[in-house]
Design an enzyme around this catalytic site. Structure first.
Site, PDB file in Angstrom:
ATOM      1  N   SER A 234     -92.058  51.078  -5.719  1.00 55.19           N
ATOM      2  CA  SER A 234     -90.978  50.117  -5.885  1.00 55.19           C
ATOM      3  C   SER A 234     -89.807  50.501  -4.971  1.00 55.19           C
ATOM      4  O   SER A 234     -89.995  50.630  -3.765  1.00 55.19           O
ATOM      5  CB  SER A 234     -90.578  50.054  -7.364  1.00 55.19           C
ATOM      6  OG  SER A 234     -89.777  48.938  -7.633  1.00 55.19           O
ATOM      7  N   ASP A 452     -97.861  41.089  -7.450  1.00 56.32           N
ATOM      8  CA  ASP A 452     -96.714  41.898  -7.861  1.00 56.32           C
ATOM      9  C   ASP A 452     -95.498  41.008  -8.124  1.00 56.32           C
ATOM     10  O   ASP A 452     -95.066  40.265  -7.246  1.00 56.32           O
ATOM     11  CB  ASP A 452     -96.376  42.922  -6.765  1.00 56.32           C
ATOM     12  CG  ASP A 452     -95.483  44.039  -7.268  1.00 56.32           C
ATOM     13  OD1 ASP A 452     -94.479  43.740  -7.941  1.00 56.32           O
ATOM     14  OD2 ASP A 452     -95.786  45.203  -6.989  1.00 56.32           O
ATOM     15  N   HIS A 482     -97.071  45.295 -11.298  1.00 55.73           N
ATOM     16  CA  HIS A 482     -96.170  45.963 -10.363  1.00 55.73           C
ATOM     17  C   HIS A 482     -96.815  47.250  -9.873  1.00 55.73           C
ATOM     18  O   HIS A 482     -96.911  48.236 -10.603  1.00 55.73           O
ATOM     19  CB  HIS A 482     -94.850  46.258 -11.073  1.00 55.73           C
ATOM     20  CG  HIS A 482     -93.768  46.753 -10.164  1.00 55.73           C
ATOM     21  ND1 HIS A 482     -93.547  46.254  -8.901  1.00 55.73           N
ATOM     22  CD2 HIS A 482     -92.827  47.724 -10.350  1.00 55.73           C
ATOM     23  CE1 HIS A 482     -92.525  46.880  -8.346  1.00 55.73           C
ATOM     24  NE2 HIS A 482     -92.075  47.772  -9.217  1.00 55.73           N
TER      25      HIS A 482
END
Length: 513
Positions: A234, A452, A482
């Site tokens: 991320s 995602d 994710h």
């Protein structure tokens, strides 16, 4: 939350939570390619740093419990690293960074593998022990190492507000419909910035992603590694890209999973997330046999009703529109959590907001006693120091129809968030988009997941392109949730493992179905 959009802050920890992202290195004028006065020479030569930093010995010992997690087992060790407060004055005042590690379990050790789990604002010290079982295949040959970035947790972490004020702020409408609601929303943002400035002092100017990337290279030297081996998730992908730009010659094996789009500015990130979460919501609705457009309209109508009249919950607290939206967001991070979302939405339609509120509390790091964690405080400090762009409320209101067109459910919140997140922030931002070009670096494995929600797939291709030809290597997974590694794809896991353990670089563009 990749930079502005708060919904990526949990990174991989979101999936762990339910199952049980923005920094940069461009010049002061915010344009890519030029090195500003605080930018490091890309070679990352250690000779410019005092020996008191590069030769320090870490005093590894048993880890203690933190505000966010109990003490891990005896296989984990913790230490503190001294780093400059201001990287333009490396011989000046220092701060302490909290580190955690578990040594490689086998004899054929490669070195340290650093992890950043996202945010900005996520605690690596708290997350690493819980994440370690997912990377057990890597543990045999790597010391698993993570840390709390500056301004986070044990590394000069900050609390901008007490719990009672955080809970009070949750009643403020984050999608204001009237002048009074708009004034309350923006005034709260101003007050939060002032509270953070009071808590942070001079540290407030020194928690950028560029600062943390330099901390990473200091870690490399103190840990005794010739090259940096790194796994960023991320927001951690943006940090990894900035590191590769600043220190291309020190890049070892870098994996970037759930990739932040380095070409997107503040508004672009908000639009990306509106698309990503809407795409995930439609995939969820299809999985339950619902028509995505009709299901979206029903959820948008539910949120509109909550805006006018919040729902009762078992705790006595009210489920507002903003809290309900946060509760919807959390299960979309992991396909395994979709049944939880179904249950919570069904209960809300029946007039009970308890389940959605519990999901929102999980995302907001609120425990049963009403105590809140500080990850969102750190996130705001870091992202608002990074981001130069400050959309005005007037600009935002002009853009709202486009946000609503992208997503009737998530668009209004993310549109307003792009204006409110850093509104009237006491410290100016440093860049518009981060510089991640890394000519001369070893190949960097960029992993994108087509489903995602928080860091949409398109960002992975852009990251691979901006790292440069021969550097960015794209691996695509046609999945949900994710992140890709450890999410159920043997193809992804084996490709990443072969890269990290054997140095095998896959063909650029490889697709795992």
């Amino acid at each position: 939350m990749a930079r502005v959009a708060r919904w990526a802050v949990l990174g991989t920890a979101a999936a762990l939570l339910v199952a049980g992202c923005t920094g940069g290195s461009s010049s002061d004028d915010g344009k890519k390619g030029a090195e500003g006065p605080r930018a490091a020479t890309p070679s990352g030569a250690s000779s410019s740093l005092p020996a008191s930093l590069t030769s320090q010995k870490l005093d590894w010992g048993r880890c203690r419990a933190t505000d966010g997690s109990p003490a891990p087992g005896s296989e984990w060790q913790c230490a503190t690293l001294k780093a400059p407060l201001d990287w333009s004055d490396p011989g000046g005042k220092t701060i302490e960074l909290s580190l955690i590690r578990s040594k490689a379990t086998g004899d054929d050790r490669i070195g340290s593998l650093l992890f950043n789990f996202g945010g900005p604002g996520g605690s690596g010290v708290d997350t690493m022990p819980a994440y370690a079982p997912l990377v057990s295949s890597l543990h045999e040959r790597y010391d698993l190492v993570s840390w709390d970035p500056r301004g986070v947790g044990g590394s000069e972490g900050l609390r901008c507000r007490p719990d009672r004020e955080i809970q009070a702020a949750e009643t403020i409408d984050a999608t204001p419909d009237t002048p009074a609601e708009e004034a309350a929303y923006l005034n709260d943002a101003t007050d939060f910035g002032k509270d953070c400035q009071k808590a942070a002092g001079e540290l407030m100017k020194h928690v950028s992603t560029t600062d943390t990337a330099r901390d990473m290279d200091l870690m490399r030297q103190v840990l005794g590694d010739a090259k940096t081996h790194y796994f960023g998730i991320s927001y951690g992908t943006e940090l990894g890209g900035v590191y590769a730009h600043l220190f291309p010659k020190n890049v070892g094996r870098l994996v970037l999973d759930a990739v932040v789009d380095p070409s997107a500015d503040t508004v672009g990130h908000a639009e990306n997330q509106a698309r990503g979460f809407q795409r995930a919501l439609e995939d969820y609705l299809k999985s339950t046999g619902q028509d995505p457009k009709e299901g979206t309209r029903e959820i948008a109508a539910l949120l509109k009703r909550l805006d006018a009249e919040p729902l009762e919950t078992a705790s006595g607290r009210k489920l507002t529109e903003t809290l309900a939206l946060t509760g919807i967001v959390l299960p979309l991070y992991s396909q395994d959590s979709w049944p939880t979302l179904t249950s919570a939405l069904d209960a809300a339609r029946d007039g009970d907001g308890t389940e959605l509120l519990a999901l929102a509390d999980g995302y907001n790091d609120r425990d049963d006693s009403g105590h809140y964690g500080t990850a969102s405080h750190s996130q705001r400090l870091i992202s608002c120091l990074d981001d130069k762009e400050r959309p005005t409320p007037e600009e935002t209101k002009r853009r709202l129809p486009e946000f609503e067109k992208i997503s009737p459910v998530f668009g209004p919140f993310l549109g307003w968030d792009s204006a409110g997140w850093c509104h009237d922030w006491p410290v100016p931002g440093q860049f518009e988009t981060p510089e991640v070009s890394a000519p001369g670096a070893a190949p960097v494995l960029v992993v994108g997941n087509t489903g995602d929600p928080a860091t949409p797939y398109e960002g992975a291709r852009r990251m691979a392109d901006e790292l440069g030809k021969g550097v960015g290597v794209l691996l695509t997974w046609k999945g949900e949730g994710h992140g890709a590694y450890g999410s159920g794809s043997d193809c992804v896991d084996s490709t990443v493992d072969a890269y990290l353990l054997k140095g095998e670089v896959p063909q650029d563009g490889k697709v795992c179905s």
